[in-house]
Design a protein around this motif. Structure first.
Motif, PDB file in Angstrom:
ATOM      1  N   GLN A   3      -0.302 -11.440   8.903  1.00 21.81           N
ATOM      2  CA  GLN A   3       0.917 -10.661   8.719  1.00 21.81           C
ATOM      3  C   GLN A   3       0.891  -9.387   9.560  1.00 21.81           C
ATOM      4  N   LYS A   4      -0.279  -8.769   9.635  1.00 20.40           N
ATOM      5  CA  LYS A   4      -0.395  -7.526  10.404  1.00 20.40           C
ATOM      6  C   LYS A   4      -0.173  -7.778  11.885  1.00 20.40           C
ATOM      7  N   ARG A   5      -0.752  -8.862  12.403  1.00 22.66           N
ATOM      8  CA  ARG A   5      -0.592  -9.168  13.825  1.00 22.66           C
ATOM      9  C   ARG A   5       0.856  -9.506  14.165  1.00 22.66           C
ATOM     10  N   LEU A   6       1.531 -10.196  13.254  1.00 26.38           N
ATOM     11  CA  LEU A   6       2.909 -10.613  13.513  1.00 26.38           C
ATOM     12  C   LEU A   6       3.934  -9.560  13.104  1.00 26.38           C
ATOM     13  N   GLY A   7       3.459  -8.457  12.524  1.00 27.24           N
ATOM     14  CA  GLY A   7       4.371  -7.400  12.106  1.00 27.24           C
ATOM     15  C   GLY A   7       5.260  -7.795  10.939  1.00 27.24           C
ATOM     16  N   LEU A   8       4.757  -8.643  10.053  1.00 30.84           N
ATOM     17  CA  LEU A   8       5.565  -9.145   8.931  1.00 30.84           C
ATOM     18  C   LEU A   8       5.479  -8.184   7.742  1.00 30.84           C
ATOM     19  N   THR A   9       5.996  -7.003   7.951  1.00 35.05           N
ATOM     20  CA  THR A   9       5.981  -6.017   6.872  1.00 35.05           C
ATOM     21  C   THR A   9       7.295  -6.068   6.096  1.00 35.05           C
ATOM     22  N   ARG A  10       7.322  -5.391   4.968  1.00 30.67           N
ATOM     23  CA  ARG A  10       8.515  -5.315   4.129  1.00 30.67           C
ATOM     24  C   ARG A  10       8.566  -3.933   3.498  1.00 30.67           C
ATOM     25  N   GLN A  11       9.672  -3.619   2.895  1.00 35.69           N
ATOM     26  CA  GLN A  11       9.841  -2.349   2.211  1.00 35.69           C
ATOM     27  C   GLN A  11      10.086  -2.605   0.727  1.00 35.69           C
ATOM     28  N   PRO A  12       9.681  -1.674  -0.153  1.00 38.24           N
ATOM     29  CA  PRO A  12      10.004  -1.818  -1.578  1.00 38.24           C
ATOM     30  C   PRO A  12      11.520  -1.817  -1.767  1.00 38.24           C
ATOM     31  N   PRO A  13      12.007  -2.366  -2.880  1.00 32.94           N
ATOM     32  CA  PRO A  13      13.439  -2.291  -3.169  1.00 32.94           C
ATOM     33  C   PRO A  13      13.934  -0.856  -2.998  1.00 32.94           C
ATOM     34  N   ALA A  14      15.102  -0.709  -2.363  1.00 28.89           N
ATOM     35  CA  ALA A  14      15.553   0.595  -1.905  1.00 28.89           C
ATOM     36  C   ALA A  14      15.788   1.603  -3.017  1.00 28.89           C
ATOM     37  N   ASP A  15      16.108   1.124  -4.217  1.00 24.93           N
ATOM     38  CA  ASP A  15      16.502   2.061  -5.279  1.00 24.93           C
ATOM     39  C   ASP A  15      15.360   2.463  -6.194  1.00 24.93           C
ATOM     40  N   ILE A  16      14.145   2.066  -5.897  1.00 27.70           N
ATOM     41  CA  ILE A  16      13.018   2.456  -6.743  1.00 27.70           C
ATOM     42  C   ILE A  16      12.018   3.274  -5.940  1.00 27.70           C
ATOM     43  N   GLN A  17      11.374   4.200  -6.609  1.00 29.99           N
ATOM     44  CA  GLN A  17      10.311   4.993  -6.009  1.00 29.99           C
ATOM     45  C   GLN A  17       8.987   4.484  -6.554  1.00 29.99           C
ATOM     46  N   VAL A  18       8.187   3.897  -5.697  1.00 35.05           N
ATOM     47  CA  VAL A  18       6.928   3.311  -6.159  1.00 35.05           C
ATOM     48  C   VAL A  18       5.964   4.419  -6.554  1.00 35.05           C
ATOM     49  N   ARG A  19       5.396   4.252  -7.740  1.00 40.46           N
ATOM     50  CA  ARG A  19       4.435   5.222  -8.256  1.00 40.46           C
ATOM     51  C   ARG A  19       3.170   4.477  -8.682  1.00 40.46           C
ATOM     52  N   ILE A  20       2.099   5.219  -8.879  1.00 41.16           N
ATOM     53  CA  ILE A  20       0.806   4.598  -9.156  1.00 41.16           C
ATOM     54  C   ILE A  20       0.052   5.424 -10.192  1.00 41.16           C
ATOM     55  N   GLY A  21      -0.807   4.763 -10.955  1.00 42.92           N
ATOM     56  CA  GLY A  21      -1.599   5.452 -11.959  1.00 42.92           C
ATOM     57  C   GLY A  21      -2.420   4.477 -12.783  1.00 42.92           C
TER      58      GLY A  21
END
Length: 525
Positions: A164-182
């Motif tokens: 995926q990295k070599r082919l540039g197959l990236t994606r973005q999180p759904p536009a209306d959410i802010q990803v958080r971690i914990g």
């Protein structure tokens, strides 16, 4: 009064699960159990049979095969949550637990604690701007799709990622959410759980996104709860106490940690060692007590690290027998840049890469991304790097086609520094002295979890001097070792003085050394 539905995820120790469920429900609370489908059928049958007559226990409607880092852990949690919210209409709070957790307060205290504030307790910080993730993948967890278990199917996991990295197959999180971690150990109100489940029913796109992220149990609930609940109703913390070892693994607690645990501003703790039978017995009895006062100090994490660190000096990390004859090569020179402030060391290595021909990598034993070349797989995990550190360094010398190599190390890694300095290769050490003012030390306390966000100022103030002394002791230990190839630079010295040390350390011309010493903002925090 608060009544808690405990969401218990477990995969072993049926007798311990039974005892925990009986103890928690005896105080008027509830338990919803998800027992891993990978576990032995007879163990699950034993649990079901023992708890069959307990009306305060329910089992997840569907048992899933769970794997670390997979969506299956979140899916299993949702299965248990759905079972609990249907079976226990009187439950006011839902609390995530594992089979390794034990109470460090009484049920009376826990209920009063939850009654005192109408809020949710879940650690959640911004995924992209925070430093919650210390090493390894960060945005890669989200922007690439992870279909394979990293531990069980390692080759497929990393092959898929590399493709995926070599082919540039990236994606973005759904536009209306802010990803958080914990932390995955949360306690949520009934209304919040209902909102989360409603969100799950309505937003299949979000579930599909998280289903192929890596380690979603640290991001899913942490993202959804702040999305559906006002931030003012959320406390950014966990009520389950845990402390991580130097290896990034949860530390185990033993019989002599009883008083230490009771002084924490938490309701439960993990992980309690299976061998700590006396501790388990005392904590189990504690849950049923009444009228107990719990003075809160919150000093356990600082004391734990301080005391275990002192106990380690000179006692552990001796060379394994298969390493004693290994060498980096008599004709090679290994240059160790040792700095507590990682950003300062990285500025120096970036300057070395740009101004000299000496290959320089960053904290290769602490961070996945450390300016390493492709080494055919030996570099893919920190565990591999530690296990094969001499082999890794020999490969780096060969890969860079060089006889000089710069690497970065944290001064806390004394065992590793001693090991490398004793090699048959020529090894030099450059210590970057740091100015450890109160602001930095307080930040360090927060970054490494010595005191949580809810710790009182008094507790933090008491820790500052202890932590500063411990950090300064790391540098003093290095000086006291009397290494022949020892050099040091510091922000308080003139660039010319630092340049002289750099010239001797790197074996470069005075002009190049002075240019390195004058690197823009080299020592800036």
């Amino acid at each position: 009064m608060a009544r808690i539905a405990f969401i218990l995820l477990c995969h072993k120790d049926p007798s311990g699960v039974i005892a925990q469920a009986q103890r928690l429900t005896a105080a008027g609370d509830y338990v919803a159990i998800h027992f891993d489908a990978r576990a032995k059928t007879r163990d699950f049958d034993e649990i079901r049979q023992a708890l069959a007559e307990n009306p305060s226990v329910v089992f997840a409607g569907r048992r899933l095969k769970c794997g670390w880092g997979e969506w299956s852990l979140v899916a299993a949690t949702l299965e248990a949550v759905r079972a609990a919210i249907t079976a226990f209409p009187q439950a006011t709070h839902f609390y995530m637990l594992s089979g390794d957790c034990m109470p460090i307060k009484s049920a009376e205290y826990a209920h009063a604690f939850l009654d005192a504030q109408d809020c949710d307790y879940i650690e959640n910080v911004d995924f992209f701007t925070s430093d919650w993730i210390k090493t390894g993948f960060k945005e890669e967890r989200l922007i690439y799709r992870h279909w394979f278990n990293e531990r069980a199917r390692k080759w497929l996991f990393y092959a898929s990622y590399d493709l995926q990295k070599r082919l540039g197959l990236t994606r973005q999180p759904p536009a209306d959410i802010q990803v958080r971690i914990g932390s995955q150990w949360w306690c949520l109100r009934r209304h919040t759980i209902e909102q989360v489940l409603r969100f799950c029913d309505e937003r299949g796109d979000v579930l599909r996104f998280f289903a192929t992220t890596w380690i979603p149990d640290e991001t899913f609930f942490q993202t959804i709860v702040p999305h559906v609940v006002p931030r003012k109703e959320i406390r950014n913390r966990t009520l389950t106490y845990l402390v991580f070892t130097d290896y990034g693994m949860p530390a185990a607690f033993y019989n002599d940690h009883y008083d230490l645990l009771l002084g924490q501003d938490h309701l439960f703790a993990r992980k309690i060692s299976p061998e700590a039978l006396r501790l388990r017995e005392r904590l189990g009895a504690l849950w049923a007590t009444t009228g107990v006062h719990f003075p809160i100090s919150n000093e356990a994490t600082g004391l734990f690290r301080f005391l275990t660190g002192r106990g380690r000096i000179g006692r552990r990390f001796v060379q394994r027998f298969w390493e004693t004859e290994g060498s980096l090569g008599r004709d090679n020179t290994l240059l160790l840049v040792v700095a507590k402030k990682w950003h300062v060391a990285k500025r120096l290595t970036a300057a070395i890469r740009s101004q000299t021909s000496i290959p320089a990598v960053d904290y290769l034993f602490n961070e996945i991304e450390a300016h390493l070349p492709d080494l055919g797989g030996v570099e893919t995990t920190l565990e591999k790097r530690h296990r094969h550190r001499r082999a890794l360094l020999r490969v780096l010398f060969e890969q860079f086609e060089t006889d000089r190599l710069v690497i970065c190390l944290d001064p806390a890694a004394m065992h590793l520094i001693e090991d490398l300095m004793s090699d048959k290769a020529e090894t030099r050490l450059l210590l970057i002295d740091s100015e450890l003012d109160d602001a930095y030390v307080r930040g360090h306390i927060g970054r490494v979890g010595l005191a949580g966000a809810q710790a009182s100022q008094e507790v933090v103030d008491r820790l500052v001097q202890t932590v500063r002394a411990d950090l300064e002791h790391e540098s003093e230990r290095l000086r006291d070792m009397g290494f022949a190839g020892f050099h040091a630079i510091a922000p308080a010295r003139h660039p010319e003085e630092n340049a002289a040390e750099l010239a001797r350390f790197l074996d470069v011309t005075p002009e190049t050394a002075l240019s390195l010493a004058k690197t823009d903002h080299l020592f800036t925090d």
